[in-house]
Design a protein around this motif. Structure first.
Motif, PDB file in Angstrom:
ATOM      1  N   ASP B  53       0.839  -1.217   0.000  1.00  0.00           N
ATOM      2  CA  ASP B  53       0.000   0.000   0.000  1.00  0.00           C
ATOM      3  C   ASP B  53       0.865   1.255   0.000  1.00  0.00           C
ATOM      4  OD1 ASP B  53      -2.432  -1.231  -0.098  1.00  0.00           O
ATOM      5  OD2 ASP B  53      -2.784  -1.202   2.073  1.00  0.00           O
ATOM      6  N   VAL B  54       1.898   1.226   0.820  1.00  0.00           N
ATOM      7  CA  VAL B  54       2.776   2.401   0.935  1.00  0.00           C
ATOM      8  C   VAL B  54       3.519   2.643  -0.383  1.00  0.00           C
ATOM      9  CG1 VAL B  54       4.875   3.276   2.067  1.00  0.00           C
ATOM     10  CG2 VAL B  54       3.036   2.332   3.445  1.00  0.00           C
ATOM     11  N   VAL B  55       4.026   1.572  -0.991  1.00  0.00           N
ATOM     12  CA  VAL B  55       4.774   1.736  -2.248  1.00  0.00           C
ATOM     13  C   VAL B  55       3.849   2.243  -3.362  1.00  0.00           C
ATOM     14  CG1 VAL B  55       6.204   0.572  -3.981  1.00  0.00           C
ATOM     15  CG2 VAL B  55       6.499   0.022  -1.578  1.00  0.00           C
ATOM     16  N   GLN B  56       2.661   1.697  -3.408  1.00  0.00           N
ATOM     17  CA  GLN B  56       1.688   2.163  -4.421  1.00  0.00           C
ATOM     18  C   GLN B  56       1.370   3.641  -4.190  1.00  0.00           C
ATOM     19  OE1 GLN B  56      -1.073   0.285  -6.385  1.00  0.00           O
ATOM     20  NE2 GLN B  56       0.187  -1.523  -6.649  1.00  0.00           N
ATOM     21  N   GLU B  57       1.163   3.978  -2.947  1.00  0.00           N
ATOM     22  CA  GLU B  57       0.851   5.372  -2.612  1.00  0.00           C
ATOM     23  C   GLU B  57       2.025   6.282  -2.977  1.00  0.00           C
ATOM     24  OE1 GLU B  57      -1.746   8.203  -1.601  1.00  0.00           O
ATOM     25  OE2 GLU B  57      -2.226   6.061  -1.572  1.00  0.00           O
ATOM     26  N   THR B  58       3.232   5.762  -2.786  1.00  0.00           N
ATOM     27  CA  THR B  58       4.432   6.532  -3.157  1.00  0.00           C
ATOM     28  C   THR B  58       4.420   6.836  -4.649  1.00  0.00           C
ATOM     29  OG1 THR B  58       5.655   5.391  -1.428  1.00  0.00           O
ATOM     30  CG2 THR B  58       6.965   6.527  -3.084  1.00  0.00           C
ATOM     31  N   MET B  59       4.108   5.815  -5.432  1.00  0.00           N
ATOM     32  CA  MET B  59       4.084   5.989  -6.897  1.00  0.00           C
ATOM     33  C   MET B  59       2.975   6.949  -7.321  1.00  0.00           C
ATOM     34  SD  MET B  59       6.620   4.360  -7.916  1.00  0.00           S
ATOM     35  CE  MET B  59       7.719   2.982  -7.623  1.00  0.00           C
ATOM     36  N   ILE B  60       1.857   6.869  -6.630  1.00  0.00           N
ATOM     37  CA  ILE B  60       0.735   7.774  -6.956  1.00  0.00           C
ATOM     38  C   ILE B  60       1.125   9.212  -6.628  1.00  0.00           C
ATOM     39  CG2 ILE B  60      -1.609   8.446  -6.242  1.00  0.00           C
ATOM     40  CD1 ILE B  60      -2.129   5.355  -5.948  1.00  0.00           C
ATOM     41  N   LYS B  61       1.767   9.381  -5.481  1.00  0.00           N
ATOM     42  CA  LYS B  61       2.210  10.735  -5.088  1.00  0.00           C
ATOM     43  C   LYS B  61       3.252  11.263  -6.065  1.00  0.00           C
ATOM     44  CE  LYS B  61       1.167  11.228  -0.203  1.00  0.00           C
ATOM     45  NZ  LYS B  61       0.058  12.132  -0.373  1.00  0.00           N
ATOM     46  N   PHE B  62       4.132  10.361  -6.472  1.00  0.00           N
ATOM     47  CA  PHE B  62       5.167  10.744  -7.453  1.00  0.00           C
ATOM     48  C   PHE B  62       4.504  11.227  -8.738  1.00  0.00           C
ATOM     49  CE2 PHE B  62       7.433   8.132 -10.949  1.00  0.00           C
ATOM     50  CZ  PHE B  62       7.961   9.262 -11.546  1.00  0.00           C
ATOM     51  N   TYR B  63       3.478  10.506  -9.197  1.00  0.00           N
ATOM     52  CA  TYR B  63       2.784  10.882 -10.433  1.00  0.00           C
ATOM     53  C   TYR B  63       2.021  12.206 -10.243  1.00  0.00           C
ATOM     54  CZ  TYR B  63      -0.062  10.510 -14.617  1.00  0.00           C
ATOM     55  OH  TYR B  63      -0.656  10.748 -15.823  1.00  0.00           O
ATOM     56  N   ARG B  64       1.379  12.322  -9.103  1.00  0.00           N
ATOM     57  CA  ARG B  64       0.541  13.503  -8.850  1.00  0.00           C
ATOM     58  C   ARG B  64       1.379  14.767  -8.699  1.00  0.00           C
ATOM     59  NH1 ARG B  64      -2.813  13.115  -3.524  1.00  0.00           N
ATOM     60  NH2 ARG B  64      -3.595  11.177  -4.391  1.00  0.00           N
ATOM     61  N   TYR B  65       2.515  14.612  -8.003  1.00  0.00           N
ATOM     62  CA  TYR B  65       3.360  15.791  -7.733  1.00  0.00           C
ATOM     63  C   TYR B  65       4.644  15.792  -8.556  1.00  0.00           C
ATOM     64  CZ  TYR B  65       0.141  16.064  -3.809  1.00  0.00           C
ATOM     65  OH  TYR B  65      -0.992  16.125  -3.042  1.00  0.00           O
ATOM     66  N   LYS B  66       4.581  15.220  -9.726  1.00  0.00           N
ATOM     67  CA  LYS B  66       5.777  15.132 -10.582  1.00  0.00           C
ATOM     68  C   LYS B  66       6.343  16.507 -10.913  1.00  0.00           C
ATOM     69  CE  LYS B  66       3.000  14.521 -14.785  1.00  0.00           C
ATOM     70  NZ  LYS B  66       1.655  14.432 -14.209  1.00  0.00           N
ATOM     71  N   ASP B  67       5.460  17.479 -11.012  1.00  0.00           N
ATOM     72  CA  ASP B  67       5.913  18.831 -11.355  1.00  0.00           C
ATOM     73  C   ASP B  67       6.619  19.515 -10.181  1.00  0.00           C
ATOM     74  OD1 ASP B  67       4.881  18.632 -13.951  1.00  0.00           O
ATOM     75  OD2 ASP B  67       2.878  19.190 -13.257  1.00  0.00           O
ATOM     76  N   ASN B  68       6.438  18.990  -8.984  1.00  0.00           N
ATOM     77  CA  ASN B  68       7.113  19.582  -7.815  1.00  0.00           C
ATOM     78  C   ASN B  68       8.588  19.185  -7.726  1.00  0.00           C
ATOM     79  OD1 ASN B  68       4.576  20.444  -7.260  1.00  0.00           O
ATOM     80  ND2 ASN B  68       4.419  19.515  -5.245  1.00  0.00           N
ATOM     81  N   TYR B  69       8.953  18.153  -8.464  1.00  0.00           N
ATOM     82  CA  TYR B  69      10.351  17.705  -8.416  1.00  0.00           C
ATOM     83  C   TYR B  69      11.246  18.722  -9.129  1.00  0.00           C
ATOM     84  CZ  TYR B  69      14.584  15.217  -9.700  1.00  0.00           C
ATOM     85  OH  TYR B  69      15.898  14.876  -9.885  1.00  0.00           O
ATOM     86  N   SER B  70      12.330  19.079  -8.469  1.00  0.00           N
ATOM     87  CA  SER B  70      13.295  19.968  -9.129  1.00  0.00           C
ATOM     88  C   SER B  70      14.603  19.198  -9.312  1.00  0.00           C
ATOM     89  CB  SER B  70      13.526  21.220  -8.283  1.00  0.00           C
ATOM     90  OG  SER B  70      14.093  20.856  -7.054  1.00  0.00           O
ATOM     91  N   SER B  71      15.278  19.487 -10.392  1.00  0.00           N
ATOM     92  CA  SER B  71      16.478  18.729 -10.764  1.00  0.00           C
ATOM     93  C   SER B  71      17.667  18.975  -9.825  1.00  0.00           C
ATOM     94  CB  SER B  71      16.872  19.071 -12.201  1.00  0.00           C
ATOM     95  OG  SER B  71      17.012  20.460 -12.319  1.00  0.00           O
ATOM     96  N   VAL B  72      17.465  19.833  -8.818  1.00  0.00           N
ATOM     97  CA  VAL B  72      18.540  20.092  -7.846  1.00  0.00           C
ATOM     98  C   VAL B  72      18.878  18.808  -7.094  1.00  0.00           C
ATOM     99  CG1 VAL B  72      19.195  21.463  -5.807  1.00  0.00           C
ATOM    100  CG2 VAL B  72      17.794  22.496  -7.609  1.00  0.00           C
ATOM    101  N   ALA B  73      17.848  18.083  -6.676  1.00  0.00           N
ATOM    102  CA  ALA B  73      18.043  16.832  -5.927  1.00  0.00           C
ATOM    103  C   ALA B  73      18.015  15.634  -6.879  1.00  0.00           C
ATOM    104  CB  ALA B  73      16.944  16.682  -4.899  1.00  0.00           C
TER     105      ALA B  73
END
Lengths: 224, 194
Positions: B53-73
Motif C-alpha cells: 500500500d505504501v509503495v503504491q501510494e508513493t508511486m501515486i504521489k510521485f505521479y501527482r506531484y511530478k511537477d514539484n520535483y526539481s532537478s537540484v536533488a
C-alpha cells in the motif's frame, strides 16, 4: 567512521545478505487501476465544483426566483378570479341573448309598446321591492314572506321575457325602418353584431331612393 | 522510442514526464524503483500488505506531484523521501492501532506475523530462519535508528543521500546508524555466536 564500519562488519554483511523483497507481478496493473480511479474521482469532483460554482449558481438562482415571483403573481390573480364578490354573474339559461337585431323582426311600434309595458312592470316591481325592504327593516315580514317575495320576483322576470318572446314577427318595411327608434329599450352599438351585406344594383337603387327620402324628411322636419 | 527512454537517467526521465507528459517515462521509473522501495518499506514495516500500500501510494504521489520535483536533488532521494514519510506515517498509525490488534509493532513488543501466501517475502523468510530473526530484530530497533540502518546497510546509500532523505545532518545520520547497529547487534548476538 571506517573503524565503526569494521566494528559492525559482520552485521553489515548479514544485513546486505538479506533476501531482496520484490513487488508482486500485478504491481503495475494495480497502480494503473488506482491512478485511473483517482483521475475519475478528480473529474467527478471537478464537475461537482463546476456545477455548484457561484458563476453557475447565479443565473439559475435568478431564474428560480423569477419563476417563484411569476408563480406568486399568477396564483394571486387566480385568487381574485375565485373571489365571489369579484366574479361576473353566470348567464342565466332561462334568458335569451340576442346577438343580431335582424333575428328579432319586431315591428318597432309593437316593440315600443311592449317596452313601455315592460318598463311599467319593472317600475312596479321596484316599488314592490322597496315596500318589502321597508317591511323587512320594520320587522313586519317573516322569512317565509321574504322567500315568497323572491319567488314572485323571479316569476315576474320570467313572464317579462316570455312576453318579449311572444311578440309577433313581421317584416319591417322601409318606412317602418325610417321611423324613430323606440327609446324604451336601450340598445348599444357595442352589443350588436353588424352584418356586412353586398346589395345588388336594384337594391342599391332602392337604398339611394330611401336616402333621398330621408334627406327630404329631415329638411321638412327642420323647416317645421 | 522505448529503447531511448530506457537509456535515460532517472532525472532525464522525470524531465521527459514533466515536459511532454510521456506516460512511458513514468512506467520506466516505476519499473526501476518498485523493488528497491518495496524492500526498503518492507524492512521498515515488516508487513507485506502494508508495504505494498505504501509503495503504491508513493508511486501515486510521485505521479501527482511530478511537477514539484526539481532537478537540484537526485530523483532517487526524492522518491525515497516520499516513501520514507509514508512508511513512517503508516508505522505510527499501525502502532496506535496495535492496542486493539493481534499484531504488535514496536521496539519492545513481540511481532505476530500470520503467514498468508507462499510468494510473500514474509513467508519466504520462513525458509531462512536467519532472515526472519533479522527482520524481527530490525522491528525491535527504534524507528529513527531503523530507518537509517536500512537505508545505509540494506539499500546501500551514502551518508549524504540518507541525510537528504531524512532531512538530518550527516553527523546525526552517522550517530543514529551506529546506535541502530549497536542495538541490532545486541539483538542478534545469538546468531553470531552460532
Amino acid at each position: 567512521m571506517i573503524d565503526d564500519e569494521k566494528k559492525y562488519d559482520d552485521l553489515i554483511k548479514t544485513l546486505k545478505g538479506l533476501q531482496q523483497v520484490k513487488a508482486p507481478p500485478n504491481f503495475e496493473a494495480d497502480l494503473k487501476r488506482r491512478l485511473n480511479a483517482e483521475k475519475y474521482a478528480k473529474e467527478e469532483k471537478r464537475t461537482i465544483k463546476r456545477f455548484f460554482a457561484p458563476s453557475r449558481l447565479v443565473p439559475s438562482f435568478a431564474l428560480a426566483s423569477a419563476a417563484i415571483v411569476i408563480f406568486l403573481m399568477v396564483s394571486a390573480n387566480s385568487e381574485e378570479a375565485d373571489n365571489p364578490f369579484l366574479m361576473e354573474p353566470r348567464v342565466r339559461e332561462d334568458m335569451i341573448l340576442i346577438s343580431d337585431t335582424d333575428d328579432l323582426n319586431i315591428p318597432i311600434d309593437n316593440l315600443s309598446k311592449k317596452s313601455e309595458v315592460i318598463e311599467e312592470k319593472v317600475i312596479a316591481d321596484k316599488k314592490d321591492k322597496g315596500m318589502r325592504r321597508e317591511n323587512f327593516v320594520d320587522g313586519g315580514s317573516s322569512d317565509e314572506s321574504l322567500i315568497a317575495g323572491r319567488n314572485e320576483l323571479a316569476f315576474t322576470e320570467t313572464t317579462m321575457i316570455r312576453e318579449m318572446e311572444s311578440v309577433p314577427t313581421e317584416d319591417i318595411s322601409a318606412e317602418e325602418f325610417t321611423k324613430p327608434v323606440a327609446t324604451g329599450l336601450a340598445i348599444e352599438k357595442s352589443g350588436l353584431n353588424f352584418r356586412q351585406v353586398n346589395p345588388t344594383q336594384k337594391e342599391q337603387e332602392v337604398i339611394l331612393e330611401l336616402k333621398k327620402k330621408m334627406r327630404i324628411l329631415k329638411k321638412n322636419e327642420k323647416l317645421e | 522510442m522505448d529503447k531511448n527512454l530506457n537509456a535515460l537517467s532517472d532525472e532525464e526521465l522525470i524531465a521527459e514526464l514533466q515536459q511532454t507528459g510521456n506516460e512511458r517515462a513514468f512506467e520506466i521509473l516505476v519499473q526501476r524503483y518498485k523493488n528497491p522501495l518495496t524492500n526498503y518499506v518492507f524492512r521498515f514495516l515488516g508487513d507485506f500488505d502494508a508495504c505494498m500500500d505504501v509503495v503504491q501510494e508513493t508511486m501515486i504521489k510521485f505521479y501527482r506531484y511530478k511537477d514539484n520535483y526539481s532537478s537540484v536533488a537526485k530523483f532517487s532521494t526524492w522518491i525515497y523521501t516520499i516513501a520514507g514519510n509514508l512508511a513512517r506515517t503508516e508505522y505510527r498509525r499501525r502502532k496506535r492501532r496495535s492496542f486493539l490488534s493481534i499484531n504488535d509493532y514496536g521496539e519492545d513488543h513481540k511481532v505476530f506475523d500470520i503467514p498468508d501466501e507462499s510468494y510473500r517475502p514474509d513467508v519466504m523468510t520462513d525458509s531462512g530462519i536467519k532472515d526472519e530473526l533479522i527482520q524481527k530484530a530490525l522491528l525491535k530497533v527504534k524507528e529513527a535508528f531503523r530507518e537509517v540502518v536500512i537505508l545505509r546497510d540494506i539499500e546501500g546509500m551514502s551518508y549524504e543521500e540518507i541525510a537528504e532523505i531524512t532531512g538530518l545532518n550527516e553527523g546525526t545520520v552517522k550517530s543514529r546508524i551506529n546506535r541502530g547497529r549497536a542495538k541490532l547487534q545486541e539483538l542478534l548476538k545469538d546468531i553470531y555466536k552460532e
